[in-house]
Design an enzyme around this catalytic site. Structure first.
Site, PDB file in Angstrom:
ATOM      1  N   ASP A  84      -1.051  -7.074  -4.833  1.00  0.00           N
ATOM      2  CA  ASP A  84      -2.398  -7.018  -4.265  1.00  0.00           C
ATOM      3  C   ASP A  84      -2.373  -7.897  -3.024  1.00  0.00           C
ATOM      4  OD1 ASP A  84      -5.032  -7.277  -3.563  1.00  0.00           O
ATOM      5  OD2 ASP A  84      -5.742  -7.750  -5.582  1.00  0.00           O
ATOM      6  N   GLY A 127       0.827  -1.215   0.000  1.00  0.00           N
ATOM      7  CA  GLY A 127       0.000   0.000   0.000  1.00  0.00           C
ATOM      8  C   GLY A 127       0.851   1.251   0.000  1.00  0.00           C
ATOM      9  N   GLY A 128       1.964   1.178  -0.726  1.00  0.00           N
ATOM     10  CA  GLY A 128       2.995   2.204  -0.617  1.00  0.00           C
ATOM     11  C   GLY A 128       2.719   3.497  -1.365  1.00  0.00           C
ATOM     12  N   LEU A 144       1.385   7.798   3.253  1.00  0.00           N
ATOM     13  CA  LEU A 144       2.584   7.588   4.059  1.00  0.00           C
ATOM     14  C   LEU A 144       3.688   6.768   3.401  1.00  0.00           C
ATOM     15  CD1 LEU A 144       0.900   6.824   7.522  1.00  0.00           C
ATOM     16  CD2 LEU A 144       1.424   9.019   6.463  1.00  0.00           C
ATOM     17  N   LYS A 200      -8.609  -2.712  12.797  1.00  0.00           N
ATOM     18  CA  LYS A 200      -7.305  -2.401  13.397  1.00  0.00           C
ATOM     19  C   LYS A 200      -7.144  -3.083  14.766  1.00  0.00           C
ATOM     20  CE  LYS A 200      -5.280   0.168  10.243  1.00  0.00           C
ATOM     21  NZ  LYS A 200      -4.016  -0.159   9.603  1.00  0.00           N
ATOM     22  N   TYR A 240     -13.099   0.304  10.065  1.00  0.00           N
ATOM     23  CA  TYR A 240     -11.663   0.599  10.121  1.00  0.00           C
ATOM     24  C   TYR A 240     -11.113   0.289  11.521  1.00  0.00           C
ATOM     25  CZ  TYR A 240      -7.441   3.593   9.889  1.00  0.00           C
ATOM     26  OH  TYR A 240      -6.160   4.093   9.918  1.00  0.00           O
ATOM     27  N   GLY A 296       0.080   5.423  -0.939  1.00  0.00           N
ATOM     28  CA  GLY A 296      -0.854   6.268  -0.195  1.00  0.00           C
ATOM     29  C   GLY A 296      -0.139   7.453   0.438  1.00  0.00           C
TER      30      GLY A 296
HETATM   31  N1  NAD Z   1      -2.631   8.632   7.348  1.00  0.00           N
HETATM   32  C1  NAD Z   1      -3.003   8.613   8.613  1.00  0.00           C
HETATM   33  O1  NAD Z   1      -3.384   9.638   9.198  1.00  0.00           O
HETATM   34  C2  NAD Z   1      -2.949   7.323   9.380  1.00  0.00           C
HETATM   35  C3  NAD Z   1      -3.203   7.336  10.759  1.00  0.00           C
HETATM   36  C4  NAD Z   1      -3.213   6.132  11.461  1.00  0.00           C
HETATM   37  C5  NAD Z   1      -2.902   4.956  10.816  1.00  0.00           C
HETATM   38  N2  NAD Z   1      -2.639   4.959   9.480  1.00  0.00           N
HETATM   39  C6  NAD Z   1      -2.354   3.697   8.824  1.00  0.00           C
HETATM   40  O2  NAD Z   1      -1.168   3.785   8.060  1.00  0.00           O
HETATM   41  C7  NAD Z   1      -1.299   3.000   6.869  1.00  0.00           C
HETATM   42  C8  NAD Z   1      -1.000   3.869   5.663  1.00  0.00           C
HETATM   43  O3  NAD Z   1      -1.906   4.937   5.669  1.00  0.00           O
HETATM   44  P1  NAD Z   1      -2.072   5.918   4.433  1.00  0.00           P
HETATM   45  O4  NAD Z   1      -2.598   7.176   4.991  1.00  0.00           O
HETATM   46  O5  NAD Z   1      -0.853   5.926   3.608  1.00  0.00           O
HETATM   47  O6  NAD Z   1      -3.267   5.199   3.654  1.00  0.00           O
HETATM   48  P2  NAD Z   1      -3.822   5.545   2.187  1.00  0.00           P
HETATM   49  O7  NAD Z   1      -5.286   5.316   2.193  1.00  0.00           O
HETATM   50  O8  NAD Z   1      -3.337   6.863   1.745  1.00  0.00           O
HETATM   51  O9  NAD Z   1      -3.099   4.427   1.289  1.00  0.00           O
HETATM   52  C9  NAD Z   1      -3.450   3.075   1.378  1.00  0.00           C
HETATM   53  C10 NAD Z   1      -2.949   2.370   0.135  1.00  0.00           C
HETATM   54  O10 NAD Z   1      -3.399   1.009   0.179  1.00  0.00           O
HETATM   55  C11 NAD Z   1      -3.577   0.612  -1.153  1.00  0.00           C
HETATM   56  N3  NAD Z   1      -4.435  -0.576  -1.255  1.00  0.00           N
HETATM   57  C12 NAD Z   1      -5.785  -0.661  -1.211  1.00  0.00           C
HETATM   58  N4  NAD Z   1      -6.186  -1.920  -1.448  1.00  0.00           N
HETATM   59  C13 NAD Z   1      -5.070  -2.655  -1.643  1.00  0.00           C
HETATM   60  C14 NAD Z   1      -4.823  -4.024  -1.947  1.00  0.00           C
HETATM   61  N5  NAD Z   1      -5.832  -4.899  -2.113  1.00  0.00           N
HETATM   62  N6  NAD Z   1      -3.545  -4.437  -2.071  1.00  0.00           N
HETATM   63  C15 NAD Z   1      -2.521  -3.569  -1.925  1.00  0.00           C
HETATM   64  N7  NAD Z   1      -2.693  -2.271  -1.648  1.00  0.00           N
HETATM   65  C16 NAD Z   1      -3.954  -1.814  -1.514  1.00  0.00           C
HETATM   66  C17 NAD Z   1      -4.196   1.827  -1.836  1.00  0.00           C
HETATM   67  O11 NAD Z   1      -4.040   1.756  -3.248  1.00  0.00           O
HETATM   68  C18 NAD Z   1      -3.452   2.963  -1.182  1.00  0.00           C
HETATM   69  O12 NAD Z   1      -2.377   3.414  -1.975  1.00  0.00           O
HETATM   70  C19 NAD Z   1      -2.711   2.430   6.881  1.00  0.00           C
HETATM   71  O13 NAD Z   1      -2.682   1.121   7.379  1.00  0.00           O
HETATM   72  C20 NAD Z   1      -3.447   3.333   7.858  1.00  0.00           C
HETATM   73  O14 NAD Z   1      -4.484   2.659   8.507  1.00  0.00           O
HETATM   74  C21 NAD Z   1      -2.656   6.119   8.743  1.00  0.00           C
HETATM   75  C1  THR Z   2      -6.527   8.602  12.125  1.00  0.00           C
HETATM   76  C2  THR Z   2      -6.260   7.776  10.919  1.00  0.00           C
HETATM   77  O1  THR Z   2      -6.337   6.438  11.157  1.00  0.00           O
HETATM   78  C3  THR Z   2      -6.771   8.226   9.593  1.00  0.00           C
HETATM   79  N1  THR Z   2      -6.146   9.459   9.235  1.00  0.00           N
HETATM   80  C4  THR Z   2      -8.258   8.407   9.551  1.00  0.00           C
HETATM   81  O2  THR Z   2      -8.707   9.493   9.839  1.00  0.00           O
HETATM   82  O3  THR Z   2      -8.962   7.487   9.228  1.00  0.00           O
END
Ligand code: NAD
Ligand code: THR
Length: 386
Positions: free
Chosen positions: A119, A75-76, A80, A212, A208, A78
């Site tokens: 995937d 999921g790289g 983060l 988690k 969600y 997205g």
């Molecule tokens: N961004 C935040 O504020 C935040 C906060 C707490 C936790 N997290 C966790 O950190 C992680 C990364 O977050 P993010 O903000 O980069 O998420 P994001 O939604 O921006 O990116 C997630 C990625 O997962 C990919 N994805 C979806 N289905 C898939 C599949 N079947 N196979 C492979 N990839 C797939 C998507 O294409 C996307 O690029 C997540 O697990 C999220 O729960 C994020």
């Molecule tokens: C907090 C975090 O998991 C994410 N940014 C959300 O709002 O869903």
């Protein structure tokens, strides 16, 4: 999926008794005596392995034979993942860090280091990648976040729960060190909210959050049962300058900076008094690397809260106003996001992370706002100059 029991040492029982113990153990799926340990669950390999393209393991050829970890990020693409890849590539070398996703990468990301299609719902594809590239560390970032998850519960269930099972199995089978991020969203309205400790009631009300909590518990279970080196941090809402959020409840705190500099206005989808824990992306990614590098004996737990700051939209707007005096914020509340935010922690207690592995954040609200506005300001100036 079946749990396979393997023999460790010899038992002192008579053969028949031993056989009975063994059968009982297999039927119950748990060790029948202290001399059996469980090995990781092995998936059915299939009888006709898919034809592997000639260049499928081209990344392996690039790896030098050092003891650097060989990393896969799922999921790289997205919010983060790209930042994490940049950080890890600086540390472990460009070719030791493979970014993966199901989306097509933009040119600059594709050319910045190894990228592969993966995937997480395709177990065999995951295993091929891990084997062909001799992966040793896995950062599992694929997920559907809180707001998009509520809009598509069955997809969120598949990606966040079934996908996680695939990741756990492949990590256990191949002895990987596994990082899975959790979130403030893993808590719910019955959790203490200000502050929320590591261990307390967790009854989230979103798919969600439920997924988690499941990930935290399954990871810890695999750690205790199979010895999987599972490490997990509960992230606050993450704020980044050069990547867009993927559909969460905390997204407003990213968008506000862009709008403040673009047209001096922002319409917020949460109430002005909604307090949530937040963190700048550099702190989040550094924490992730630090916990992965921590000595196992320093980890008294496998899932930690990490904290930096906590603010409301009103607080954030006040701080932005110090830099953009004409800035105006209005409110148009999204009831789904508001209900989610109202059930989440306001503040995180991360004292265990600070005590066990020395976690310390660098960015508080003033530094965050300055950094974000500087980034978008230079961006806007470049756009205007062009
Ligand atoms: N961004 C935040 O504020 C935040 C906060 C707490 C936790 N997290 C966790 O950190 C992680 C990364 O977050 P993010 O903000 O980069 O998420 P994001 O939604 O921006 O990116 C997630 C990625 O997962 C990919 N994805 C979806 N289905 C898939 C599949 N079947 N196979 C492979 N990839 C797939 C998507 O294409 C996307 O690029 C997540 O697990 C999220 O729960 C994020
Ligand atoms: C907090 C975090 O998991 C994410 N940014 C959300 O709002 O869903």
């Amino acid at each position: 999926m079946c749990a396979r029991l393997s023999r460790k040492g010899t038992c002192g029982e008579m053969p028949v008794a031993r056989l009975l113990w063994q059968v009982a153990g297999q039927m119950l799926g748990s060790p029948a005596c202290g001399c059996w340990i469980a090995t990781p669950p092995l998936r059915f390999l299939g009888t006709s392995p898919r034809q592997i393209p000639a260049d499928a393991n081209f990344h392996s050829a690039l790896f030098s034979e050092t003891d650097q970890p060989r990393v896969l990020i799922t999921g790289g693409l997205g919010q983060l993942g790209v930042g994490l890849a940049n950080l890890l590539r600086k540390r472990f070398g460009k070719d030791n860090v493979i970014l993966s996703d199901i989306r097509k990468p933009p040119d600059h990301i594709f050319h910045s280091g190894p990228f592969i299609y993966s995937d997480i719902l395709d177990y065999k594809n995951l295993r091929e990648i891990v084997v062909n590239n001799r992966i040793t560390w896995l950062f599992h970032y694929s997920a559907l976040l809180s707001a998009v998850g509520e809009a598509n519960v069955s997809l969120a269930r598949a990606v966040n729960i079934t996908g996680l099972h695939n990741i756990l199995d492949v990590a256990a089978e191949h002895n990987l060190r596994l990082f899975v991020p959790s979130t403030i969203g893993a808590f719910g309205p019955t959790s203490p909210r200000n502050p929320t400790p590591d261990l307390c009631v967790q009854r989230p009300r979103t798919i969600y959050g439920v997924s988690k909590v499941h990930a935290e518990l399954m990871g810890e279970y695999y750690h205790h049962r199979y010895g999987l080196d599972f490490r997990c941090l509960r992230y606050p809402g993450i704020i980044s300058a050069d990547s867009q959020p993927g559909g969460g409840t905390t997204d407003y705190a990213v968008q506000i900076f862009h709008n403040a500099l673009k047209n001096g206005k922002f319409e917020c989808n949460l109430k002005p008094s909604t307090r949530l824990p937040m963190m700048y992306i550099d702190d989040c990614l550094r924490a992730t690397l630090e916990v992965m590098e921590a000595l196992p004996e320093s980890l008294s737990m496998r899932t930690y809260n990490i904290n930096a700051m906590s603010f409301t939209p009103e607080d954030l707007a006040q701080e932005v106003l110090k830099h953009v005096p004409e800035f105006q914020i209005t409110y148009n509340v999204d009831s789904v996001r508001q209900a989610i935010a109202d059930s989440w922690p306001m503040n995180f207690d991360d004292s265990n992370a600070r005590k066990d592995w020395g976690w310390k954040h660098d960015f508080d609200l003033p530094e965050l706002v300055t950094t974000m506005l500087n980034f978008h300001g230079s961006d806007t100036r470049v756009a205007q100059a062009n």
